[in-house]
Design a protein around this motif. Sequence first.
Motif, PDB file in Angstrom:
ATOM      1  N   VAL A 182       0.849  -1.187   0.000  1.00  0.00           N
ATOM      2  CA  VAL A 182       0.000   0.000   0.000  1.00  0.00           C
ATOM      3  C   VAL A 182       0.889   1.242   0.000  1.00  0.00           C
ATOM      4  CG1 VAL A 182      -1.813   1.275   1.195  1.00  0.00           C
ATOM      5  CG2 VAL A 182      -1.813  -1.232   1.231  1.00  0.00           C
ATOM      6  N   ALA A 183       0.872   1.973  -1.107  1.00  0.00           N
ATOM      7  CA  ALA A 183       1.605   3.241  -1.229  1.00  0.00           C
ATOM      8  C   ALA A 183       0.594   4.297  -1.642  1.00  0.00           C
ATOM      9  CB  ALA A 183       2.739   3.115  -2.247  1.00  0.00           C
ATOM     10  N   PHE A 308       8.100   2.462   6.509  1.00  0.00           N
ATOM     11  CA  PHE A 308       8.320   1.389   5.523  1.00  0.00           C
ATOM     12  C   PHE A 308       8.290   0.079   6.285  1.00  0.00           C
ATOM     13  CE2 PHE A 308      10.797  -1.812   3.494  1.00  0.00           C
ATOM     14  CZ  PHE A 308      10.805  -1.582   2.134  1.00  0.00           C
ATOM     15  N   GLY A 309       7.394  -0.815   5.901  1.00  0.00           N
ATOM     16  CA  GLY A 309       7.400  -2.131   6.534  1.00  0.00           C
ATOM     17  C   GLY A 309       6.030  -2.761   6.575  1.00  0.00           C
ATOM     18  N   ASP A 310       5.974  -3.941   7.160  1.00  0.00           N
ATOM     19  CA  ASP A 310       4.714  -4.663   7.274  1.00  0.00           C
ATOM     20  C   ASP A 310       3.897  -4.112   8.434  1.00  0.00           C
ATOM     21  OD1 ASP A 310       5.534  -6.268   5.198  1.00  0.00           O
ATOM     22  OD2 ASP A 310       6.243  -7.891   6.502  1.00  0.00           O
ATOM     23  N   THR A 318       2.321  -4.743   3.337  1.00  0.00           N
ATOM     24  CA  THR A 318       3.426  -3.789   3.447  1.00  0.00           C
ATOM     25  C   THR A 318       2.909  -2.382   3.164  1.00  0.00           C
ATOM     26  OG1 THR A 318       5.001  -5.470   2.708  1.00  0.00           O
ATOM     27  CG2 THR A 318       5.710  -3.175   2.586  1.00  0.00           C
ATOM     28  N   VAL A 319       3.290  -1.446   4.024  1.00  0.00           N
ATOM     29  CA  VAL A 319       2.801  -0.078   3.899  1.00  0.00           C
ATOM     30  C   VAL A 319       3.966   0.894   3.766  1.00  0.00           C
ATOM     31  CG1 VAL A 319       1.559   1.785   5.071  1.00  0.00           C
ATOM     32  CG2 VAL A 319       0.664  -0.538   5.150  1.00  0.00           C
ATOM     33  N   LEU A 320       3.804   1.862   2.880  1.00  0.00           N
ATOM     34  CA  LEU A 320       4.734   2.981   2.721  1.00  0.00           C
ATOM     35  C   LEU A 320       3.916   4.239   2.951  1.00  0.00           C
ATOM     36  CD1 LEU A 320       6.201   1.892  -0.739  1.00  0.00           C
ATOM     37  CD2 LEU A 320       6.972   1.149   1.498  1.00  0.00           C
ATOM     38  N   SER A 321       4.281   5.063   3.931  1.00  0.00           N
ATOM     39  CA  SER A 321       3.504   6.272   4.208  1.00  0.00           C
ATOM     40  C   SER A 321       4.383   7.346   4.827  1.00  0.00           C
ATOM     41  CB  SER A 321       2.332   5.956   5.149  1.00  0.00           C
ATOM     42  OG  SER A 321       2.805   5.568   6.428  1.00  0.00           O
TER      43      SER A 321
END
Length: 372
Positions: A182-183, A308-310, A318-321
């Motif tokens: 998810v980005a 960055f990570g699960d 996995t999420v990037l925010s």
Amino acid sequence: MALWQLAKEGVDAIGVEQFGVGHDRGGAGGESRIFRLAYKEGPEYVPLLLRSRELWLELNSLSPIPIFHPCGALTIGRPEHSDLSQVFNSIEQFGLDHRVLSISEMAGIYPQHRLHEGEVGIFDPAGGLLIPQQAIEAAVGAAKNHGAIVLEQTEVLEIDANSTGVAIATTNGTIRAKRAVVAAGVWSKKLLPGRSGRFEILRSVLHWFGTKDPALFMPDRFPVGIRRSGPDSNFSFFPTLDGSEIKCNLHIDKTAVADPDAFDGTISEEYSEFVKDQITGLVQGLDPGRIRAKGYLDGYSADNHPFFGDVPGHDNLTVLSGFSGHGFKIAPAIGEAVAEHVRFQRTTIDMSHMAFNRQMDDKKDLLERNSE
């Protein structure tokens, strides 16, 4: 960038975009971005920047239109300023090529900038100008060439991750996969409430000023850069490819945005006049009668480092925010790190400063949260 790298490694990947590829409603809006190696935000980012530059050049070779213009980057201010000290730390730690320019040298090479007494310019020859819309289109095109599927104008409504996989409900049906990345930028909070990291949605305001002599403001004559000359004189600056305008982002306190879907990017004339007064006193050769402005959305964490990570408890999500201020310039290396994480549960470059469970300083000054 993650879709490109995953597809390049042979992963069956589907990219879902709620708008169109290359839109300007999220953190990549604003027509241009800075790339810098001599980094004021900390030396831990330099390995990501070094790798990103290699990948930017690779993506440049795949794009019919140049997306990275290596015109160099400037940092202007007093050497004792904390941000310039950090730039010098990055240069020293990694042996980065650079040149320190005095006021007289700046006047001879970059006469557009009016420096205050005691200020210097630090020139980073590895820096440059990025064109985000074209870069995103190039990365998505490269991903498609490697077999990725891209669904545009498709909104993700819900993500259900469990031990058997991930179900992504969208306006065009449900996608089932082994795992999801998810980005979603400022929409991450809406998509994954309580699971996207602690970040704020803020308004960033960008202004474009016309130039009197476009030849003086082409990228090779007017590199991208940042300036630290006082509370109302801290800003980033960008050339346009034809030199007809420059873009400036005045680095002052940002206002919070409650709902990204209801955001209005209109800027008041009063605020634009304030910005004009600050910028035209420090950049010579502008046409103050030609000015345009627009607001954009950014997402910043409390300590100005992204996540960055699960998601804790979900090793298939996995999420990037919270990448604003860093995100675009390091996007290619982040995409590569995502592909490594998805495939091998490790990354070549240390990403510990982006961990979900790190300690954060909630008193970080919003002044330092700058969209570049």
